[in-house]
Design a protein around this motif. Sequence first.
Motif, PDB file in Angstrom:
ATOM      1  N   ASN A  65       0.868  -1.174   0.000  1.00  0.00           N
ATOM      2  CA  ASN A  65       0.000   0.000   0.000  1.00  0.00           C
ATOM      3  C   ASN A  65       0.906   1.225   0.000  1.00  0.00           C
ATOM      4  N   LEU A  66       0.868   2.009  -1.079  1.00  0.00           N
ATOM      5  CA  LEU A  66       1.798   3.129  -1.232  1.00  0.00           C
ATOM      6  C   LEU A  66       1.643   4.189  -0.152  1.00  0.00           C
ATOM      7  N   SER A  67       0.467   4.278   0.453  1.00  0.00           N
ATOM      8  CA  SER A  67       0.235   5.333   1.453  1.00  0.00           C
ATOM      9  C   SER A  67       0.895   5.025   2.785  1.00  0.00           C
ATOM     10  N   PHE A  68       1.420   3.810   2.963  1.00  0.00           N
ATOM     11  CA  PHE A  68       2.038   3.456   4.235  1.00  0.00           C
ATOM     12  C   PHE A  68       3.417   4.095   4.404  1.00  0.00           C
ATOM     13  N   ASP A  69       4.111   4.356   3.288  1.00  0.00           N
ATOM     14  CA  ASP A  69       5.506   4.781   3.366  1.00  0.00           C
ATOM     15  C   ASP A  69       5.778   6.162   2.794  1.00  0.00           C
ATOM     16  N   ASP A  70       4.789   6.751   2.135  1.00  0.00           N
ATOM     17  CA  ASP A  70       5.001   8.039   1.476  1.00  0.00           C
ATOM     18  C   ASP A  70       4.062   9.082   2.080  1.00  0.00           C
ATOM     19  N   SER A  71       4.619  10.190   2.550  1.00  0.00           N
ATOM     20  CA  SER A  71       3.818  11.203   3.249  1.00  0.00           C
ATOM     21  C   SER A  71       2.814  11.879   2.320  1.00  0.00           C
ATOM     22  N   THR A  74      -0.016   9.529   1.896  1.00  0.00           N
ATOM     23  CA  THR A  74      -0.701   9.481   3.194  1.00  0.00           C
ATOM     24  C   THR A  74      -1.654  10.663   3.326  1.00  0.00           C
ATOM     25  N   THR A  75      -1.158  11.843   2.967  1.00  0.00           N
ATOM     26  CA  THR A  75      -2.009  13.042   3.001  1.00  0.00           C
ATOM     27  C   THR A  75      -3.198  12.893   2.063  1.00  0.00           C
ATOM     28  N   TYR A  76      -2.966  12.287   0.912  1.00  0.00           N
ATOM     29  CA  TYR A  76      -4.036  12.084  -0.071  1.00  0.00           C
ATOM     30  C   TYR A  76      -5.187  11.277   0.518  1.00  0.00           C
ATOM     31  N   THR A  77      -4.881  10.288   1.367  1.00  0.00           N
ATOM     32  CA  THR A  77      -5.939   9.443   1.933  1.00  0.00           C
ATOM     33  C   THR A  77      -6.867  10.221   2.862  1.00  0.00           C
TER      34      THR A  77
END
Length: 519
Positions: A65-71, A74-77
């Motif tokens: 899941n790309l949102s786990f490691d990239d800020s 993460t913000t996009y979610t």
Amino acid sequence: MIKIIKLFLPSFSSFRDIKVEIENTSISRERFIDFLKVIGLMMIIFNTYYLIRFNNSFGEYLIFNLSFDDSITTTYTWFTVGMTLFFFSVGFTNKIAWYANVGRDGSQWKFLTDRVNALLGPVIVWISVVTIILNVYTRINNLPLFFTSQDDGVVPLTEFIMWPLWLVSIYLVVVIFSPITLFLHKTNPYLTLSMFFIATVAIDTFDFSLAFSYLRLINYLIFWLAIHQLGYFFADGKIFSYKLSFFLGLTLLTFGYLFYKLNTSNDFMSLSSYRLIANSNEDPPTVYYLIASIGLASLLLLLRKPIEKLLENRFIWILFSYIHANIFTLFLWHMFVLFYIYILGLDYLLYFSILLFFALIFGDYERSVFKLSSNLIQRVNPLQPWPSPLKAKLSYSNFSLAWISSILILIGIFQVTLGGIGLSGFFTLRNLYFISGNTFEALVKIGTGLLLLNLTIRRVDLKNIVLILSAGLQIVILFSRNILYNEISHFELYFSVSLIVFFLYIAFINRNYKSKTLV
């Protein structure tokens, strides 16, 4: 049988029916609510395409899941918590449906039946087809039954593909609790909403010992009831008493806080985990998920008038309505399609084209019940008198049957996910806290719930037969559990025995009622 087969075949007549409904769209229809429902589920579908990646390393299947490691992702979610928008819209439609059914003729059972059936059509078709496809394909090709996640955990294939059933489960829960939450909203709307929010924060922040960590799961109920409750405020017009500046301030405050925490703490901040790792903000929902949900809802309420103006454009409304007519089907199939694009080595750019094709093939049931007519959605007058809780004509037995049927379907949905739809055997038993079950028991419970929900109330001549059959099926579950495993959990024993007694009791009083009527 012919009608069942037709559910799995494309029907162009249902598309023509949608066009007729579009032509009859009322000017008083709340198109903004339709927008929230569609855009919410589309956000989840796009997130799956954008965030999930697969890989194969020395025979080991990996899932990322790309949102786990990239800020940045993460913000996009935070701005795409689409499930929140969906249940906000469900709160609105449930309040409308309650007044339409209960306020008119006291049909509490009809409220439950209609709301549950609204989603179960595409769900049952989806479960049936996915079960067949996966069981056949695993016997032909070497299909991976488990993935390795980013934290070196093990993710069963079926739990990943069947992740959309969590939305179905939550939907059933909020519908089952609607009579209670509607009563609380009528008596103390702001106090009720405040208590839901406070309880969510308290449960998430309280430091439970390991032995009582399961209590955090209560937020599955409390959080989504709070979001569902917000829809009531839109339905009765209370939310319009707030100025746009209020929603602007709330949007800036919530998202500002999330950006602050991202830069000053090491907390896990992704809001799209798909149950892939143990540390999650949506399984169960946390304070961060609550803050982002309030922020996104406020942002869209701030933009409500421009959105409604946009939807008045005829071309946009037609396009939007066709998506709306297939949105549940698109949502249910999106994980399955993504997985098989990886397995078959297809180009990711084909994802949405293949998904639309699946909606064409399997969306007929959803399209055929899709309505845009003015009598379905209309604004409720907040001064409309509250209907009496229950009325005569055996509404107690009908309502209790509908409620129990919904509970059976809900537990069946849980057990379908647990049992893995038969990939490791239809009788393989798995446990989730106090609930245990397998695919066989799941299908029995779902089938029993559907029969009770749709036949016992609408077909009086079949009521006793269905009730006795339902009691017999519960006995079959107990015997199968005892024969296969030589033991029965206390919960399963008490639950099944209670159901058997209840079904036979309703059948008995129904027989007495009919005999008195004949005399």
